[in-house]
Design a protein around this motif. Structure first.
Motif, PDB file in Angstrom:
ATOM      1  N   LEU A 156       0.844  -1.191   0.000  1.00  0.00           N
ATOM      2  CA  LEU A 156       0.000   0.000   0.000  1.00  0.00           C
ATOM      3  C   LEU A 156       0.880   1.242   0.000  1.00  0.00           C
ATOM      4  O   LEU A 156       1.846   1.323   0.766  1.00  0.00           O
ATOM      5  CB  LEU A 156      -0.924   0.011   1.211  1.00  0.00           C
ATOM      6  CG  LEU A 156      -1.874  -1.177   1.357  1.00  0.00           C
ATOM      7  CD1 LEU A 156      -2.722  -1.023   2.620  1.00  0.00           C
ATOM      8  CD2 LEU A 156      -2.759  -1.336   0.135  1.00  0.00           C
ATOM      9  N   PHE A 157       0.555   2.186  -0.865  1.00  0.00           N
ATOM     10  CA  PHE A 157       1.287   3.441  -0.982  1.00  0.00           C
ATOM     11  C   PHE A 157       0.330   4.600  -0.760  1.00  0.00           C
ATOM     12  O   PHE A 157      -0.840   4.522  -1.162  1.00  0.00           O
ATOM     13  CB  PHE A 157       1.866   3.593  -2.403  1.00  0.00           C
ATOM     14  CG  PHE A 157       3.057   2.731  -2.694  1.00  0.00           C
ATOM     15  CD1 PHE A 157       4.321   3.279  -2.751  1.00  0.00           C
ATOM     16  CD2 PHE A 157       2.916   1.363  -2.918  1.00  0.00           C
ATOM     17  CE1 PHE A 157       5.428   2.495  -3.030  1.00  0.00           C
ATOM     18  CE2 PHE A 157       4.010   0.569  -3.196  1.00  0.00           C
ATOM     19  CZ  PHE A 157       5.272   1.137  -3.250  1.00  0.00           C
ATOM     20  N   THR A 158       0.815   5.682  -0.167  1.00  0.00           N
ATOM     21  CA  THR A 158       0.013   6.893  -0.138  1.00  0.00           C
ATOM     22  C   THR A 158      -0.085   7.409  -1.571  1.00  0.00           C
ATOM     23  O   THR A 158       0.726   7.039  -2.440  1.00  0.00           O
ATOM     24  CB  THR A 158       0.652   7.985   0.741  1.00  0.00           C
ATOM     25  OG1 THR A 158       1.870   8.422   0.130  1.00  0.00           O
ATOM     26  CG2 THR A 158       0.893   7.501   2.167  1.00  0.00           C
ATOM     27  N   LEU A 159      -1.047   8.269  -1.832  1.00  0.00           N
ATOM     28  CA  LEU A 159      -1.174   8.838  -3.181  1.00  0.00           C
ATOM     29  C   LEU A 159       0.094   9.588  -3.573  1.00  0.00           C
ATOM     30  O   LEU A 159       0.536   9.495  -4.715  1.00  0.00           O
ATOM     31  CB  LEU A 159      -2.395   9.752  -3.262  1.00  0.00           C
ATOM     32  CG  LEU A 159      -3.707   9.032  -3.536  1.00  0.00           C
ATOM     33  CD1 LEU A 159      -4.897   9.947  -3.281  1.00  0.00           C
ATOM     34  CD2 LEU A 159      -3.745   8.490  -4.956  1.00  0.00           C
ATOM     35  N   GLU A 160       0.679  10.315  -2.662  1.00  0.00           N
ATOM     36  CA  GLU A 160       1.903  11.059  -3.000  1.00  0.00           C
ATOM     37  C   GLU A 160       3.059  10.109  -3.298  1.00  0.00           C
ATOM     38  O   GLU A 160       3.824  10.322  -4.237  1.00  0.00           O
ATOM     39  CB  GLU A 160       2.289  12.044  -1.897  1.00  0.00           C
ATOM     40  CG  GLU A 160       3.372  13.022  -2.311  1.00  0.00           C
ATOM     41  CD  GLU A 160       3.111  13.704  -3.660  1.00  0.00           C
ATOM     42  OE1 GLU A 160       4.063  13.755  -4.485  1.00  0.00           O
ATOM     43  OE2 GLU A 160       1.994  14.173  -3.918  1.00  0.00           O
ATOM     44  N   GLU A 161       3.199   9.046  -2.507  1.00  0.00           N
ATOM     45  CA  GLU A 161       4.234   8.043  -2.800  1.00  0.00           C
ATOM     46  C   GLU A 161       4.004   7.411  -4.174  1.00  0.00           C
ATOM     47  O   GLU A 161       4.942   7.238  -4.953  1.00  0.00           O
ATOM     48  CB  GLU A 161       4.232   6.944  -1.732  1.00  0.00           C
ATOM     49  CG  GLU A 161       4.740   7.377  -0.381  1.00  0.00           C
ATOM     50  CD  GLU A 161       4.458   6.344   0.706  1.00  0.00           C
ATOM     51  OE1 GLU A 161       5.207   6.350   1.707  1.00  0.00           O
ATOM     52  OE2 GLU A 161       3.505   5.534   0.573  1.00  0.00           O
ATOM     53  N   PHE A 162       2.748   7.082  -4.472  1.00  0.00           N
ATOM     54  CA  PHE A 162       2.423   6.474  -5.755  1.00  0.00           C
ATOM     55  C   PHE A 162       2.727   7.435  -6.908  1.00  0.00           C
ATOM     56  O   PHE A 162       3.319   7.038  -7.913  1.00  0.00           O
ATOM     57  CB  PHE A 162       0.950   6.050  -5.782  1.00  0.00           C
ATOM     58  CG  PHE A 162       0.516   5.513  -7.115  1.00  0.00           C
ATOM     59  CD1 PHE A 162       0.979   4.288  -7.560  1.00  0.00           C
ATOM     60  CD2 PHE A 162      -0.340   6.239  -7.924  1.00  0.00           C
ATOM     61  CE1 PHE A 162       0.588   3.785  -8.791  1.00  0.00           C
ATOM     62  CE2 PHE A 162      -0.736   5.743  -9.159  1.00  0.00           C
ATOM     63  CZ  PHE A 162      -0.268   4.523  -9.583  1.00  0.00           C
ATOM     64  N   ARG A 163       2.330   8.687  -6.768  1.00  0.00           N
ATOM     65  CA  ARG A 163       2.602   9.672  -7.823  1.00  0.00           C
ATOM     66  C   ARG A 163       4.096   9.798  -8.065  1.00  0.00           C
ATOM     67  O   ARG A 163       4.537   9.940  -9.207  1.00  0.00           O
ATOM     68  CB  ARG A 163       1.979  11.013  -7.463  1.00  0.00           C
ATOM     69  CG  ARG A 163       0.453  10.974  -7.536  1.00  0.00           C
ATOM     70  CD  ARG A 163      -0.180  12.234  -7.048  1.00  0.00           C
ATOM     71  NE  ARG A 163       0.205  13.317  -7.951  1.00  0.00           N
ATOM     72  CZ  ARG A 163      -0.042  14.586  -7.701  1.00  0.00           C
ATOM     73  NH1 ARG A 163      -0.656  14.941  -6.597  1.00  0.00           N
ATOM     74  NH2 ARG A 163       0.307  15.504  -8.564  1.00  0.00           N
ATOM     75  N   GLN A 164       4.903   9.721  -7.014  1.00  0.00           N
ATOM     76  CA  GLN A 164       6.359   9.797  -7.180  1.00  0.00           C
ATOM     77  C   GLN A 164       6.894   8.571  -7.907  1.00  0.00           C
ATOM     78  O   GLN A 164       7.769   8.679  -8.773  1.00  0.00           O
ATOM     79  CB  GLN A 164       7.061   9.977  -5.828  1.00  0.00           C
ATOM     80  CG  GLN A 164       8.525  10.315  -5.945  1.00  0.00           C
ATOM     81  CD  GLN A 164       8.740  11.644  -6.662  1.00  0.00           C
ATOM     82  OE1 GLN A 164       8.140  12.658  -6.317  1.00  0.00           O
ATOM     83  NE2 GLN A 164       9.585  11.633  -7.674  1.00  0.00           N
ATOM     84  N   VAL A 165       6.373   7.396  -7.578  1.00  0.00           N
ATOM     85  CA  VAL A 165       6.772   6.163  -8.269  1.00  0.00           C
ATOM     86  C   VAL A 165       6.458   6.271  -9.765  1.00  0.00           C
ATOM     87  O   VAL A 165       7.272   5.916 -10.613  1.00  0.00           O
ATOM     88  CB  VAL A 165       6.054   4.941  -7.640  1.00  0.00           C
ATOM     89  CG1 VAL A 165       6.124   3.727  -8.547  1.00  0.00           C
ATOM     90  CG2 VAL A 165       6.637   4.620  -6.274  1.00  0.00           C
ATOM     91  N   VAL A 166       5.274   6.795 -10.084  1.00  0.00           N
ATOM     92  CA  VAL A 166       4.887   6.961 -11.489  1.00  0.00           C
ATOM     93  C   VAL A 166       5.805   7.962 -12.174  1.00  0.00           C
ATOM     94  O   VAL A 166       6.320   7.705 -13.269  1.00  0.00           O
ATOM     95  CB  VAL A 166       3.405   7.395 -11.599  1.00  0.00           C
ATOM     96  CG1 VAL A 166       3.042   7.716 -13.046  1.00  0.00           C
ATOM     97  CG2 VAL A 166       2.484   6.308 -11.048  1.00  0.00           C
ATOM     98  N   ARG A 167       6.047   9.109 -11.543  1.00  0.00           N
ATOM     99  CA  ARG A 167       6.928  10.140 -12.128  1.00  0.00           C
ATOM    100  C   ARG A 167       8.327   9.608 -12.360  1.00  0.00           C
ATOM    101  O   ARG A 167       8.973   9.947 -13.354  1.00  0.00           O
ATOM    102  CB  ARG A 167       6.994  11.364 -11.216  1.00  0.00           C
ATOM    103  CG  ARG A 167       5.825  12.309 -11.341  1.00  0.00           C
ATOM    104  CD  ARG A 167       6.103  13.630 -10.637  1.00  0.00           C
ATOM    105  NE  ARG A 167       6.226  13.520  -9.208  1.00  0.00           N
ATOM    106  CZ  ARG A 167       5.227  13.630  -8.344  1.00  0.00           C
ATOM    107  NH1 ARG A 167       4.003  13.838  -8.772  1.00  0.00           N
ATOM    108  NH2 ARG A 167       5.435  13.516  -7.055  1.00  0.00           N
ATOM    109  N   ASP A 168       8.805   8.771 -11.443  1.00  0.00           N
ATOM    110  CA  ASP A 168      10.170   8.243 -11.540  1.00  0.00           C
ATOM    111  C   ASP A 168      10.280   7.049 -12.485  1.00  0.00           C
ATOM    112  O   ASP A 168      11.378   6.541 -12.705  1.00  0.00           O
ATOM    113  CB  ASP A 168      10.685   7.840 -10.148  1.00  0.00           C
ATOM    114  CG  ASP A 168      10.910   9.043  -9.243  1.00  0.00           C
ATOM    115  OD1 ASP A 168      10.968  10.189  -9.747  1.00  0.00           O
ATOM    116  OD2 ASP A 168      11.020   8.826  -8.017  1.00  0.00           O
TER     117      ASP A 168
END
Length: 175
Positions: A144-156
């Motif tokens: 489980l990821f927070t939305l901000e963690e997930f958005r960073q994973v996608v950006r990276d």
């Protein structure tokens, strides 16, 4: 000149697990003839799944192409005759044990060398209702990821299904 190519021949080079690699001969708009390799494969669905407290449900598993353990949206192939939404819900449940309220976020082509269409879904209010029911070649860790963690994973670019993740985030108004 942008005209359709005309297929003049096709042969299967390789076949495995419902996928074929075909050598297709085309007559091009200028009259010449060329061979292309085409991946003839099933369409797939993936789910940007959120728990009631807006945690993103992610699958972590080994992927042989990049030879790496990657993060992915839960998802998989759409069975013949199966509706994309049904496939998305089935794959979410099988891979993670979670179930939620599905919404279509859009679709896109896999790439220019593939026949596969990829369907993006969002699932809200996901709760765990079962154990994982994985295929013999699936070894999936659920995170489980927070939305901000997930958005960073996608950006990276630290995951597969990046374009489907963006479709889901756009659908949610989170880009």
């Amino acid at each position: 000149m942008t005209d359709r190519w005309t297929e003049t021949g096709r042969s299967t080079v390789f076949q495995v697990m419902g996928r074929t690699l075909d050598k297709v001969t085309y007559r091009l708009p200028d009259g010449t003839s060329r061979d292309k390799l085409l991946r003839n494969e099933p369409s797939a669905a993936a789910v940007l799944a959120l728990t009631p407290d807006n945690k993103v449900i992610i699958a972590r598993q080994y992927r042989p192409g990049p030879d790496a353990i990657l993060l992915e949206l839960p998802g998989g192939f759409i069975e013949p005759g199966e509706d994309p939404a049904t496939a998305a819900g089935r794959e979410l449940l099988e891979e993670t044990g979670y179930k939620g309220d599905l919404e279509l976020a859009g679709s896109c082509w896999d790439d220019a060398g593939s026949t596969a269409r990829r369907w993006a879904f969002v699932a809200r209010n996901c709760v765990r209702v079962a154990d994982q029911d994985l295929d013999e070649m699936e070894f999936v860790d659920v995170e489980l990821f927070t939305l901000e963690e997930f958005r960073q994973v996608v950006r990276d670019g630290l995951m597969t299904d990046v374009e489907l993740a963006y479709r889901g985030l756009d659908h949610l108004g989170l880009l």
